[in-house]
Design a protein around this motif. Sequence first.
Motif, PDB file in Angstrom:
ATOM      1  N   ALA A 125      40.467  34.333  38.009  1.00 27.82           N
ATOM      2  CA  ALA A 125      41.309  34.126  39.186  1.00 27.82           C
ATOM      3  C   ALA A 125      41.452  35.448  39.918  1.00 27.82           C
ATOM      4  O   ALA A 125      41.802  36.469  39.310  1.00 27.82           O
ATOM      5  N   ASP A 126      41.172  35.423  41.219  1.00 28.51           N
ATOM      6  CA  ASP A 126      41.340  36.611  42.057  1.00 28.51           C
ATOM      7  C   ASP A 126      42.724  36.534  42.684  1.00 28.51           C
ATOM      8  O   ASP A 126      42.921  35.927  43.734  1.00 28.51           O
ATOM      9  N   MET A 127      43.700  37.171  42.046  1.00 29.19           N
ATOM     10  CA  MET A 127      45.080  37.102  42.493  1.00 29.19           C
ATOM     11  C   MET A 127      45.357  37.987  43.704  1.00 29.19           C
ATOM     12  O   MET A 127      46.487  38.053  44.174  1.00 29.19           O
ATOM     13  N   ASP A 128      44.329  38.669  44.213  1.00 35.08           N
ATOM     14  CA  ASP A 128      44.486  39.403  45.469  1.00 35.08           C
ATOM     15  C   ASP A 128      44.318  38.459  46.658  1.00 35.08           C
ATOM     16  O   ASP A 128      44.774  38.764  47.763  1.00 35.08           O
ATOM     17  N   LEU A 129      43.670  37.332  46.464  1.00 34.89           N
ATOM     18  CA  LEU A 129      43.571  36.322  47.508  1.00 34.89           C
ATOM     19  C   LEU A 129      44.918  35.635  47.688  1.00 34.89           C
ATOM     20  O   LEU A 129      45.707  35.540  46.743  1.00 34.89           O
ATOM     21  N   THR A 175      53.465  37.751  37.885  1.00 34.04           N
ATOM     22  CA  THR A 175      52.160  37.591  37.270  1.00 34.04           C
ATOM     23  C   THR A 175      51.774  38.907  36.601  1.00 34.04           C
ATOM     24  O   THR A 175      52.043  39.986  37.135  1.00 34.04           O
ATOM     25  N   ALA A 176      51.159  38.816  35.434  1.00 29.11           N
ATOM     26  CA  ALA A 176      50.641  39.993  34.734  1.00 29.11           C
ATOM     27  C   ALA A 176      49.120  39.913  34.743  1.00 29.11           C
ATOM     28  O   ALA A 176      48.539  38.901  34.335  1.00 29.11           O
ATOM     29  N   LEU A 177      48.493  40.964  35.219  1.00 28.71           N
ATOM     30  CA  LEU A 177      47.041  40.990  35.343  1.00 28.71           C
ATOM     31  C   LEU A 177      46.370  41.311  34.011  1.00 28.71           C
ATOM     32  O   LEU A 177      46.994  41.829  33.095  1.00 28.71           O
ATOM     33  N   LEU A 258      40.237  34.096  29.966  1.00 25.53           N
ATOM     34  CA  LEU A 258      40.809  33.989  31.313  1.00 25.53           C
ATOM     35  C   LEU A 258      41.038  35.398  31.829  1.00 25.53           C
ATOM     36  O   LEU A 258      41.652  36.221  31.144  1.00 25.53           O
ATOM     37  N   TYR A 259      40.560  35.669  33.038  1.00 22.54           N
ATOM     38  CA  TYR A 259      40.737  36.984  33.652  1.00 22.54           C
ATOM     39  C   TYR A 259      41.521  36.824  34.940  1.00 22.54           C
ATOM     40  O   TYR A 259      41.099  36.108  35.854  1.00 22.54           O
ATOM     41  N   LEU A 260      42.681  37.471  35.007  1.00 21.57           N
ATOM     42  CA  LEU A 260      43.484  37.508  36.231  1.00 21.57           C
ATOM     43  C   LEU A 260      43.265  38.864  36.883  1.00 21.57           C
ATOM     44  O   LEU A 260      43.725  39.894  36.380  1.00 21.57           O
ATOM     45  N   SER A 261      42.542  38.858  38.001  1.00 19.54           N
ATOM     46  CA  SER A 261      42.188  40.090  38.702  1.00 19.54           C
ATOM     47  C   SER A 261      43.201  40.390  39.792  1.00 19.54           C
ATOM     48  O   SER A 261      43.724  39.485  40.439  1.00 19.54           O
ATOM     49  N   GLY A 262      43.456  41.666  40.011  1.00 19.56           N
ATOM     50  CA  GLY A 262      44.369  42.069  41.069  1.00 19.56           C
ATOM     51  C   GLY A 262      44.383  43.575  41.228  1.00 19.56           C
ATOM     52  O   GLY A 262      43.792  44.307  40.421  1.00 19.56           O
TER      53      GLY A 262
END
Length: 285
Positions: A125-129, A175-177, A258-262
């Motif tokens: 998930a690209d959490m910068d979007l 949210t924690a990246l 699962l990768y949370l990007s930010g």
Amino acid sequence: MVPVLPFCSFFRRWQFAAGLLLAAVGLAGCQSSAGEAVVARVAVAAAPTPDSVAAPALPDSLRLTPLEPLAAVPDSLRQAVRQLRASLGPEAEMLRPEVLERACVGYLTLRQAGKISQPGILAVADMDLPSSEHRLWVLDLGKAQVLHRSHVAHGRGSGHLRARRFSNVMKSACTALGFYRTQDTYGGKHGLSRRLRGLDAGQNDNALRRYVVLHAADYVSQQHLQRHGQSGNSRGCPALPPDQYRAIIRTVGEGGCLYLSGPGLESKWLNGAAAARQLAARGWR
């Protein structure tokens, strides 16, 4: 709530001036309750031609945080990631190459370290979007396929349309990246849910104590998005659309990645040399 209006004037001018786009702008320039611009897609201009008109820059509220290519990634691995992205097709158009590279490097490093056990499945998930975007992808790396693509919520402590703050702190609602191992499932107040174990010390390793899980939420439904132009916010969980959550939870399985990007994320799992060794030995499995 201010109504969401399609194609406001600034973005009509921006879209025209940009010429050919890789992605169309939707719901652009409208206001959320937080006063941020709501977009259905973040457009990227094609390379300018001599006759094209210079496009005005995107406003700060939409400009994504630049990501530099990872250092010390062998060319063989970098080329494999490029080939993977090309094979994923149009559904991965909005998955930024830099985000995919980090996700793949982390996945391979975690597989080598035995921290994840689900072969070939990677959720990123690209959490910068903005939350108006389909910004979660579940990939089959071996088959180079997008299995699922969906909206995903961020925590209300992180922001409204855009996630600006990230935290591992209890009760922060942020949210924690970082990289997560998917754990077991249970039936909670949101129905079927899957626990998440944070694998980045100091950045997301409170996930189990914070009850950060994959679950369904009405505020990520199509009805909510159509009405408000963006997803609602969770208490820190990457909440999923009610019509997709079961399939996504089952596909990632137990022991998946699962990768949370930010912005600002650093991880010891972004080890290009270790990732290249794993790819050479086992491929994407």
